[in-house]
Scaffold this motif. Structure first.
Motif, PDB file in Angstrom:
ATOM      1  N   VAL A 115       4.837   0.514   5.797  1.00 44.66           N
ATOM      2  CA  VAL A 115       3.983  -0.200   4.847  1.00 44.66           C
ATOM      3  C   VAL A 115       2.566  -0.332   5.386  1.00 44.66           C
ATOM      4  O   VAL A 115       1.591  -0.265   4.641  1.00 44.66           O
ATOM      5  CB  VAL A 115       4.528  -1.620   4.584  1.00 44.66           C
ATOM      6  N   LEU A 118       0.391   2.498   4.544  1.00 50.89           N
ATOM      7  CA  LEU A 118       0.000   2.452   3.126  1.00 50.89           C
ATOM      8  C   LEU A 118      -1.138   1.457   2.924  1.00 50.89           C
ATOM      9  O   LEU A 118      -2.093   1.723   2.198  1.00 50.89           O
ATOM     10  CB  LEU A 118       1.198   2.076   2.257  1.00 50.89           C
ATOM     11  N   MET A 119      -1.029   0.304   3.588  1.00 53.54           N
ATOM     12  CA  MET A 119      -2.073  -0.723   3.447  1.00 53.54           C
ATOM     13  C   MET A 119      -3.400  -0.234   4.016  1.00 53.54           C
ATOM     14  O   MET A 119      -4.452  -0.401   3.390  1.00 53.54           O
ATOM     15  CB  MET A 119      -1.667  -2.008   4.177  1.00 53.54           C
ATOM     16  N   ALA A 122      -4.863   2.356   1.708  1.00 52.58           N
ATOM     17  CA  ALA A 122      -5.369   1.766   0.471  1.00 52.58           C
ATOM     18  C   ALA A 122      -6.692   1.050   0.728  1.00 52.58           C
ATOM     19  O   ALA A 122      -7.639   1.162  -0.055  1.00 52.58           O
ATOM     20  CB  ALA A 122      -4.341   0.796  -0.104  1.00 52.58           C
ATOM     21  N   ASN A 123      -6.768   0.338   1.871  1.00 53.01           N
ATOM     22  CA  ASN A 123      -7.973  -0.407   2.207  1.00 53.01           C
ATOM     23  C   ASN A 123      -9.183   0.531   2.298  1.00 53.01           C
ATOM     24  O   ASN A 123     -10.239   0.284   1.709  1.00 53.01           O
ATOM     25  CB  ASN A 123      -7.769  -1.134   3.534  1.00 53.01           C
ATOM     26  N   ALA A 141      -5.672  -4.162  -1.065  1.00 60.85           N
ATOM     27  CA  ALA A 141      -5.013  -3.212  -0.172  1.00 60.85           C
ATOM     28  C   ALA A 141      -3.590  -3.667   0.146  1.00 60.85           C
ATOM     29  O   ALA A 141      -2.646  -2.865   0.086  1.00 60.85           O
ATOM     30  CB  ALA A 141      -5.821  -3.061   1.110  1.00 60.85           C
ATOM     31  N   THR A 144      -1.412  -3.212  -2.907  1.00 57.99           N
ATOM     32  CA  THR A 144      -1.129  -1.797  -3.152  1.00 57.99           C
ATOM     33  C   THR A 144      -0.047  -1.289  -2.202  1.00 57.99           C
ATOM     34  O   THR A 144       0.919  -0.647  -2.625  1.00 57.99           O
ATOM     35  CB  THR A 144      -2.400  -0.948  -2.956  1.00 57.99           C
ATOM     36  N   GLY A 145      -0.221  -1.584  -0.905  1.00 59.28           N
ATOM     37  CA  GLY A 145       0.777  -1.146   0.073  1.00 59.28           C
ATOM     38  C   GLY A 145       2.160  -1.685  -0.269  1.00 59.28           C
ATOM     39  O   GLY A 145       3.141  -0.946  -0.292  1.00 59.28           O
ATOM     40  N   TYR A 149       5.564   0.603  -1.538  1.00 62.80           N
ATOM     41  CA  TYR A 149       6.808   0.604  -0.781  1.00 62.80           C
ATOM     42  C   TYR A 149       7.931  -0.050  -1.575  1.00 62.80           C
ATOM     43  O   TYR A 149       9.023   0.503  -1.726  1.00 62.80           O
ATOM     44  CB  TYR A 149       6.609  -0.112   0.551  1.00 62.80           C
ATOM     45  N   ASP A 210       6.108  -9.046   4.889  1.00 63.93           N
ATOM     46  CA  ASP A 210       5.162  -7.941   5.073  1.00 63.93           C
ATOM     47  C   ASP A 210       3.711  -8.316   4.786  1.00 63.93           C
ATOM     48  O   ASP A 210       2.801  -7.624   5.235  1.00 63.93           O
ATOM     49  CB  ASP A 210       5.565  -6.744   4.202  1.00 63.93           C
TER      50      ASP A 210
END
Lengths: 301, 225
Positions: A115, A118-119, A122-123, A141, A144-145, A149, A210
């Protein structure tokens, strides 16, 4: 008291158990004593460091806004991920290979990736390609992450929930002449959603946990991040960690208990079809079970 | 297209993923040991041990891993002086503290997996074993544990894959593993999507074979009932 491992204890076993208890108690006490002593040496037990938590300022300035942001990110992620997950899950069950295939790839891909990556992605992506203000960006961000997931995990939950329904449900729907879409929306999905409720609630625990990632690595001002600001202000590292940990434990404990209460209720209720997805199934699904024993982690079906 | 990769050599891309692999292996072995001990306590006849293990599992599972990892650095190292044998080498210290935090967290999940494995063994088997005169150790080592371990390979594989992904949290205390390098790269380079794809691919390469192999193994070894 008989279990697989031991029988009802006789006199010798009783004596042994007492010795074990005492040894374990002494070890545990030694550990606690060392912890207490160290904290005392470092002055972390001073009342001045704990006092802020009895006053409203520490809560209203740091902890409650942090907790609010944690809950906000978790709630947003859940609300967006649920429909997306349902869509992906249903797509994976499609009769058409060109729908089933890509949905499967998307789900397995996002489950295999941490995750945090992904964060972070996205950031940076929002920073370069959108005009979201830098103050808002961490929240976007993080959400989105979490959405990417958890939508794929929820997709598996939805798929497992639908597969867990008795086959007769689809057959009966077909017999009265419902089309595939109608069968899904009127017969299968409503039952599956009920069966999945406990699993969905326990997935919230994973999401809440998370959010803390965003606090450390993206500067999102959630609970863990607020703890840092609070500790910088009062110099109370250990007390602040303890208080924040307790908040997380209580919050997640409430969610877990609610999930198992729901599970018990659903299992007892007469109208359900007997297919209930519990918290245990979520844990199995959370790790990307790539090509695992149940072909993508459809649980115990 | 991949030119920028040569600008990073401390750590390099492969070096960062090697740290990720090391974190996974050390924490994996450690949490298997600590998790087995916890599972042993959770099913033991001693109430105090049972209580401790139950409390440990329920508390640790509900705390975010990030909180635990950050605590190892700010709490354990700074306040308690737990430097893991490397008081002056911050890189090594961070790595070892991260392993400690990952073990503490993952062991709770290993414990639950093992306990569910012990629960799958029918009580009748142990009763039969005792009836033919086997003692406790024999029942445990010959009858119960072999079946328990074989039935939990699947769940343990899931824990291992989750652990592989969780090692990225070590970036929170500055351990130079894959996630930290990705953060640095995407901040400095213009090719966000390419870099994202490289690191995503790296993790798929790490988790896919593990999942396939252990999935195959668990199917092969599962006790058919």
């Amino acid at each position: 008291m008989t279990s697989v491992l031991y029988d009802a204890p006789g006199p010798r076993a009783k004596r042994r158990n007492v010795i074990l208890s005492v040894t374990f108690f002494v070890l545990l006490a030694l550990l606690l004593w060392w912890v207490w002593q160290t904290l005392d040496d470092k002055g972390q037990l001073n009342w001045a460091l704990w006092k802020p938590f009895t006053e409203s300022a520490a809560w209203t300035t740091y902890l409650l806004p942090g907790l609010a942001n944690t809950l906000k990110a978790a709630a947003l992620a859940m609300i967006i991920a649920l429909p997306l997950g349902a869509f992906l899950g249903i797509s994976r069950l499609s009769d058409h290979r060109w729908v089933r295939g890509p949905a499967g790839v998307v789900v397995e891909f996002f489950r295999a990736i941490p995750v945090l990556l992904l964060m972070l992605f996205a950031n940076e992506f929002y920073a370069r390609s959108t005009d979201i203000s830098s103050a808002e960006r961490p929240l976007y961000a993080v959400v989105t992450g979490l959405v990417l997931y958890n939508a794929s995990v929820l997709a598996e939950i939805v798929r497992a929930g639908i597969l867990a329904l008795p086959k007769g449900q689809t057959e009966a729907a077909k017999a009265i002449g419902l089309r595939k879409g109608q069968t899904m929306t009127f017969v299968l999905l409503p039952q599956a959603v009920t069966a999945m409720l406990p699993a969905i609630v326990s997935q919230l625990v994973v999401i809440v946990k998370d959010t803390a990632l965003g606090g450390v690595l993206l500067g999102f001002t959630e609970l863990l991040n607020s703890r840092g600001t609070l500790a910088a202000n009062y110099a109370n590292v250990i007390p602040s960690f303890i208080v924040v940990a307790i908040i997380y434990i209580v919050l997640n404990f409430i969610l877990t208990s609610f999930a198992s209460w729901l599970e018990g209720r659903l299992r007892r209720s007469k109208r359900s079809t007997g297919a209930v997805l519990g918290a245990e199934d979520v844990e199995e699904l959370n790790a990307a079970e790539v090509g695992g024993p149940h072909g993508g982690g459809a649980g115990k079906i | 297209m991949f030119d920028f990769l040569s600008d990073y050599d401390d750590p390099s891309l492969l070096g960062a993923f090697w740290v990720t692999v090391q974190l996974t292996l050390f924490s994996g072995v450690g949490s298997l040991i600590w998790g087995t001990l916890l599972a042993g306590m959770r099913v033991s006849p001693v109430p105090l041990m049972r209580g401790f293990a139950t409390a440990y599992v329920n508390i640790v599972r509900n705390i975010p891993l990030t909180v635990i990892i950050v605590f190892t650095s700010l709490g354990l190292a700074d306040i308690f002086g737990v430097t893991m044998g490397a008081p002056d080498n911050f890189e090594l210290q961070g790595f070892r503290l991260a392993v400690l935090g990952l073990i503490a967290y993952t062991a709770a999940f290993v414990c639950e997996a093992l306990r569910s494995g012990i629960n799958t063994v029918p009580v009748g088997q142990a009763e039969a074993a005792r009836a033919i005169g086997l003692n406790f150790t024999q029942v445990l080592s010959l009858i119960v544990l072999p079946q328990a371990f074989r039935s939990v390979i699947g769940p343990l594989a899931n824990v291992l894959i989750a652990l592989t992904k969780n090692t990225t949290v070590a970036a929170a205390i500055g351990v130079a593993e894959a996630a930290l390098l990705m953060k640095e790269m995407i901040e400095n380079e213009a090719q966000t999507v390419l870099i994202g794809a490289i690191f995503a691919f790296g993790f798929v390469v790490l988790t896919l074979p593990t999942g396939l192999f252990l999935g195959w193994l668990s199917k092969r070894l599962a006790v058919k009932r």
